[in-house]
Write an enzyme that holds these catalytic residues in place. Structure first.
Site, mmCIF file in Angstrom:
data_model
loop_
_atom_site.group_PDB
_atom_site.id
_atom_site.type_symbol
_atom_site.label_atom_id
_atom_site.label_comp_id
_atom_site.label_asym_id
_atom_site.label_seq_id
_atom_site.Cartn_x
_atom_site.Cartn_y
_atom_site.Cartn_z
ATOM 1 N N LYS A 25 0.714 -1.251 0.014
ATOM 2 C CA LYS A 25 -0.007 -0.057 -0.003
ATOM 3 C C LYS A 25 1.062 1.346 0.041
ATOM 4 C CE LYS A 25 -3.079 -2.555 3.097
ATOM 5 N NZ LYS A 25 -1.927 -3.388 4.098
ATOM 6 N N HIS A 79 -3.495 3.501 0.841
ATOM 7 C CA HIS A 79 -3.938 3.139 2.142
ATOM 8 C C HIS A 79 -5.060 3.815 2.810
ATOM 9 C CE1 HIS A 79 -1.513 0.979 5.530
ATOM 10 N NE2 HIS A 79 -2.496 0.930 5.798
HETATM 11 P P1 NDP Z 1 -6.154 -8.491 14.186
HETATM 12 O O1 NDP Z 1 -7.634 -8.095 14.159
HETATM 13 O O2 NDP Z 1 -5.596 -9.324 13.141
HETATM 14 O O3 NDP Z 1 -5.774 -9.073 15.565
HETATM 15 C C1 NDP Z 1 -4.699 -9.283 15.956
HETATM 16 C C2 NDP Z 1 -4.488 -9.812 17.651
HETATM 17 O O4 NDP Z 1 -5.019 -11.094 17.617
HETATM 18 C C3 NDP Z 1 -3.022 -10.132 17.995
HETATM 19 O O5 NDP Z 1 -3.103 -9.320 19.233
HETATM 20 C C4 NDP Z 1 -3.176 -11.474 17.966
HETATM 21 O O6 NDP Z 1 -2.195 -11.956 19.137
HETATM 22 C C5 NDP Z 1 -4.476 -11.968 18.286
HETATM 23 N N1 NDP Z 1 -4.804 -13.299 17.897
HETATM 24 C C6 NDP Z 1 -4.603 -13.761 16.665
HETATM 25 N N2 NDP Z 1 -5.144 -14.801 16.565
HETATM 26 C C7 NDP Z 1 -5.775 -15.190 17.872
HETATM 27 C C8 NDP Z 1 -6.366 -16.386 18.265
HETATM 28 N N3 NDP Z 1 -6.439 -17.626 17.554
HETATM 29 N N4 NDP Z 1 -6.469 -16.522 19.589
HETATM 30 C C9 NDP Z 1 -6.436 -15.403 20.489
HETATM 31 N N5 NDP Z 1 -5.650 -14.155 20.105
HETATM 32 C C10 NDP Z 1 -5.511 -14.222 18.630
HETATM 33 O O7 NDP Z 1 -5.152 -7.316 14.073
HETATM 34 P P2 NDP Z 1 -4.733 -6.199 13.033
HETATM 35 O O8 NDP Z 1 -5.373 -5.078 13.450
HETATM 36 O O9 NDP Z 1 -3.109 -6.301 12.859
HETATM 37 O O10 NDP Z 1 -5.322 -6.386 11.774
HETATM 38 C C11 NDP Z 1 -4.785 -7.401 10.542
HETATM 39 C C12 NDP Z 1 -4.105 -6.859 9.437
HETATM 40 O O11 NDP Z 1 -4.848 -6.036 8.921
HETATM 41 C C13 NDP Z 1 -2.897 -6.212 9.937
HETATM 42 O O12 NDP Z 1 -1.669 -6.917 10.320
HETATM 43 C C14 NDP Z 1 -2.571 -5.411 8.342
HETATM 44 O O13 NDP Z 1 -2.096 -6.206 7.469
HETATM 45 C C15 NDP Z 1 -4.144 -5.103 7.934
HETATM 46 N N6 NDP Z 1 -4.551 -3.664 8.617
HETATM 47 C C16 NDP Z 1 -4.724 -2.699 7.516
HETATM 48 C C17 NDP Z 1 -5.340 -1.709 7.886
HETATM 49 C C18 NDP Z 1 -5.468 -0.540 6.784
HETATM 50 O O14 NDP Z 1 -5.594 0.688 7.010
HETATM 51 N N7 NDP Z 1 -5.731 -0.800 5.556
HETATM 52 C C19 NDP Z 1 -5.427 -0.898 9.442
HETATM 53 C C20 NDP Z 1 -5.262 -2.174 10.138
HETATM 54 C C21 NDP Z 1 -4.660 -3.529 9.856
HETATM 55 P P3 NDP Z 1 -1.063 -13.093 18.789
HETATM 56 O O15 NDP Z 1 -0.157 -12.519 18.045
HETATM 57 O O16 NDP Z 1 -0.519 -13.256 20.178
HETATM 58 O O17 NDP Z 1 -1.654 -14.183 17.987
#
Ligand code: NDP
Length: 313
Positions: free
Chosen positions: A84, A115
């Site tokens: 992005k 983005h």
């Molecule tokens: P998510 O909604 O994917 O949540 C991530 C969290 O969930 C982490 O703390 C992780 O912890 C936890 N988690 C994952 N799997 C489990 C599970 N099975 N059980 C319990 N906890 C779990 O977060 P993001 O905000 O990062 O969103 C995902 C992706 O979306 C980003 O990485 C990015 O690529 C994209 N994004 C894009 C945006 C945009 O403006 N276009 C803005 C925000 C995000 P743990 O690491 O301990 O598993």
């Protein structure tokens, strides 16, 4: 059980995009991030990685892809890569893409997204970094001459030049989508937005479905702390199907043909992947209706304020 990493949907370019992509925002150190990505690609067989200039993870993704390709564990060309363009590059996305491609060690990406529909000044902060310029009082420095339409047009040019196979947007409202389509006659291949059972955004969903714009759900678990995994209906369905709450959210999205981009740094969890199940139509609708009754947005970045998003703040 079949894994969710194997299902795809067609973009308006004709290309297939895997419905499950690995989110690469990282709060971890580099080694942990690389281990997580390796587990996703090798063990869980993800075929799609979602990144951005802004995340600072592109160089490590480039390294992991190259090393796994060299060792024969994956074929780099089989992985769908999205990156992005950040708002400080609103007027010169070609420079952003050049940096991204160099870091990713690629000559083109499968999908290039704008983005955010905002424009920042490209000035260094006190740490010498461009990205989120602020004045002494902490206010974001927007570029008063900026227009997100300019960026969209430049992304179309980058596609014509072969730097991206498809062009899309992120964090666009229906009004913004209508504007870029009207001005360019080109429908973006996708719109990446926050979307999950607490935020089904049914008007945006219906509009994009009608226009053939693939939606991508970011922060599907509700971002850090994964609050959406605690929704009672999600837990109930997990128990009914004998899967995890995360599997339910992934399958809710897949049932609606929405790309889902979960993030995790937990290698053991990543290795298990997500199980593909068939939720009943009434269950998908019940999850939608949960969000209609209890709307909540978890990503409330200050530059998103006043852009017209549903349920901001
Ligand atoms: P998510 O909604 O994917 O949540 C991530 C969290 O969930 C982490 O703390 C992780 O912890 C936890 N988690 C994952 N799997 C489990 C599970 N099975 N059980 C319990 N906890 C779990 O977060 P993001 O905000 O990062 O969103 C995902 C992706 O979306 C980003 O990485 C990015 O690529 C994209 N994004 C894009 C945006 C945009 O403006 N276009 C803005 C925000 C995000 P743990 O690491 O301990 O598993």
């Amino acid at each position: 059980m079949t894994s969710a990493s194997s299902v795809t949907v067609k973009l308006n370019t004709g290309a297939e995009i895997p419905l499950l992509g690995f989110g690469t925002v990282s709060e971890e150190n580099v080694e942990t991030f690389k281990e997580a990505l390796t587990a996703a690609l090798v063990d869980a067989k993800y075929k799609h990685v979602d990144t951005a200039w802004w995340y600072n993870t592109e160089p490590y993704i480039g390294e992991v892809l190259e090393s796994l390709d060299k060792s024969g564990q994956i074929k780099k060309d089989d992985i769908f890569i999205t990156t992005k363009v950040w708002p400080c590059y609103w007027n010169d996305p070609e420079n952003s893409v050049e940096i991204s491609l160099k870091n990713l060690k690629l000559d083109k990406v499968d999908l290039l997204l704008q983005h955010w529909p905002v424009c920042f000044q490209k000035v260094e902060d006190s740490n010498g970094r461009v990205g989120l310029p602020k004045d002494a009082a902490g206010n974001i420095l927007y570029d008063k001459d900026g227009d997100y339409l300019v960026t969209y047009k430049k992304l179309l040019k980058l596609k014509d030049e072969g730097k991206a196979k498809a062009i899309g947007v992120s964090n666009f409202t229906i009004e913004m989508l209508e504007r870029v389509i009207k001005e360019t006659n080109v429908v973006p291949a996708c719109n990446q937005v926050e979307m999950h059972p607490h935020l089904p955004q049914l008007d945006l969903y219906n509009y994009c479905t009608k226009k053939g714009i693939v939606l991508e759900a970011f922060s599907p678990f509700g971002s850090s702390g994964a609050p959406n995994l605690k929704i009672p209906l999600v837990k109930e369905l997990a128990s009914k199907y004998d899967v995890t709450p995360a599997d339910i959210i992934v399958n809710y999205s897949i049932a609606k043909k929405i790309v889902i981009l979960p993030r995790s740094s937990n290698v053991e969890r990543i290795k298990k992947g997500y199980k593909l199940i068939s939720l009943e139509k009434s269950e998908v609708e019940a999850l939608d209706q949960f969000g209609v009754a209890h709307p909540q947005r978890f990503v409330n970045d200050p530059w998103g304020k006043n852009l017209g998003f549903e349920h901001w703040g």
